[in-house]
Design a protein around this motif. Sequence first.
Motif, PDB file in Angstrom:
ATOM      1  N   SER A  29      -6.397 -14.812  -2.536  1.00 30.85           N
ATOM      2  CA  SER A  29      -7.408 -13.919  -3.092  1.00 30.85           C
ATOM      3  C   SER A  29      -7.574 -12.620  -2.317  1.00 30.85           C
ATOM      4  N   SER A  30      -6.932 -12.469  -1.186  1.00 33.38           N
ATOM      5  CA  SER A  30      -7.077 -11.262  -0.378  1.00 33.38           C
ATOM      6  C   SER A  30      -6.052 -10.182  -0.696  1.00 33.38           C
ATOM      7  N   TYR A  31      -5.079 -10.503  -1.523  1.00 32.95           N
ATOM      8  CA  TYR A  31      -3.927  -9.620  -1.684  1.00 32.95           C
ATOM      9  C   TYR A  31      -3.666  -9.265  -3.145  1.00 32.95           C
ATOM     10  N   ALA A  32      -3.230  -8.029  -3.327  1.00 36.64           N
ATOM     11  CA  ALA A  32      -2.803  -7.600  -4.652  1.00 36.64           C
ATOM     12  C   ALA A  32      -1.494  -8.285  -5.023  1.00 36.64           C
ATOM     13  N   MET A  33      -1.265  -8.399  -6.310  1.00 35.79           N
ATOM     14  CA  MET A  33      -0.053  -9.029  -6.827  1.00 35.79           C
ATOM     15  C   MET A  33       0.570  -8.139  -7.892  1.00 35.79           C
ATOM     16  N   SER A  34       1.871  -8.258  -8.024  1.00 37.09           N
ATOM     17  CA  SER A  34       2.589  -7.434  -8.983  1.00 37.09           C
ATOM     18  C   SER A  34       3.673  -8.232  -9.682  1.00 37.09           C
ATOM     19  N   TRP A  35       4.058  -7.734 -10.850  1.00 36.70           N
ATOM     20  CA  TRP A  35       5.226  -8.237 -11.576  1.00 36.70           C
ATOM     21  C   TRP A  35       6.241  -7.101 -11.676  1.00 36.70           C
ATOM     22  N   PHE A  36       7.486  -7.417 -11.366  1.00 34.90           N
ATOM     23  CA  PHE A  36       8.616  -6.515 -11.501  1.00 34.90           C
ATOM     24  C   PHE A  36       9.591  -7.118 -12.494  1.00 34.90           C
ATOM     25  N   SER A  98       1.472  -8.147  -2.270  1.00 31.88           N
ATOM     26  CA  SER A  98       1.235  -6.976  -1.420  1.00 31.88           C
ATOM     27  C   SER A  98       0.592  -7.404  -0.112  1.00 31.88           C
ATOM     28  N   PRO A  99       0.837  -6.673   0.975  1.00 29.96           N
ATOM     29  CA  PRO A  99       0.144  -6.978   2.227  1.00 29.96           C
ATOM     30  C   PRO A  99      -1.290  -6.452   2.245  1.00 29.96           C
ATOM     31  N   ARG A 100      -1.711  -5.856   1.136  1.00 28.63           N
ATOM     32  CA  ARG A 100      -3.049  -5.282   1.042  1.00 28.63           C
ATOM     33  C   ARG A 100      -3.772  -5.786  -0.202  1.00 28.63           C
ATOM     34  N   GLY A 101      -5.044  -5.521  -0.263  1.00 26.95           N
ATOM     35  CA  GLY A 101      -5.816  -5.954  -1.414  1.00 26.95           C
ATOM     36  C   GLY A 101      -5.657  -5.059  -2.626  1.00 26.95           C
ATOM     37  N   THR A 102      -5.160  -3.854  -2.406  1.00 28.55           N
ATOM     38  CA  THR A 102      -4.973  -2.909  -3.500  1.00 28.55           C
ATOM     39  C   THR A 102      -3.499  -2.736  -3.809  1.00 28.55           C
ATOM     40  N   TRP A 103      -3.190  -2.465  -5.068  1.00 26.23           N
ATOM     41  CA  TRP A 103      -1.795  -2.232  -5.466  1.00 26.23           C
ATOM     42  C   TRP A 103      -1.403  -0.775  -5.295  1.00 26.23           C
ATOM     43  N   THR A 104      -2.378   0.081  -5.012  1.00 22.99           N
ATOM     44  CA  THR A 104      -2.141   1.523  -5.046  1.00 22.99           C
ATOM     45  C   THR A 104      -1.231   2.044  -3.945  1.00 22.99           C
ATOM     46  N   THR A 105      -0.972   1.243  -2.933  1.00 25.43           N
ATOM     47  CA  THR A 105      -0.050   1.679  -1.877  1.00 25.43           C
ATOM     48  C   THR A 105       1.396   1.316  -2.206  1.00 25.43           C
ATOM     49  N   PHE A 106       1.577   0.522  -3.280  1.00 30.82           N
ATOM     50  CA  PHE A 106       2.919   0.136  -3.727  1.00 30.82           C
ATOM     51  C   PHE A 106       3.743  -0.463  -2.575  1.00 30.82           C
ATOM     52  N   GLU A 107       3.103  -1.368  -1.850  1.00 27.22           N
ATOM     53  CA  GLU A 107       3.767  -2.090  -0.763  1.00 27.22           C
ATOM     54  C   GLU A 107       3.915  -3.551  -1.170  1.00 27.22           C
ATOM     55  N   TYR A 108       5.039  -4.175  -0.768  1.00 25.84           N
ATOM     56  CA  TYR A 108       5.291  -5.561  -1.151  1.00 25.84           C
ATOM     57  C   TYR A 108       5.911  -6.292   0.040  1.00 25.84           C
TER      58      TYR A 108
END
Length: 121
Positions: A29-36, A98-108
Amino acid sequence: VQLQASGGGLVQAGGSLRLSCAASGRTFSSYAMSWFRQAPGKERELVAAISWGGGSTYYKDSVKGRFTISRDNAKNRVYLQMNSLKPEDTAVYYCASSPRGTWTTFEYDYWGQGTQVTVSS
């Protein structure tokens, strides 16, 4: 951290699929998630992303209005509901953390193994 994607398959154009990604190994719950996704001969591209609490999302233009990303922090899962599928959606779909809670840094930092989605015309 382990990410396990599932839910891919073969579907006709206009159909729907729901992808699921199960996460383990840290506080989901602390981290953003993405689908590629990555189609044959093409670069991997970001399809959708969701912030740690689900309050902020991102969609690639070509999937807006058709795909919905969501997450269930109690179940450590992130989902991608895909409707009105098109042949050009055919690809291997990957979930990423993501290593962060937000996806806006586009880090994975962690990736799932991928699940194949094939849309026939």
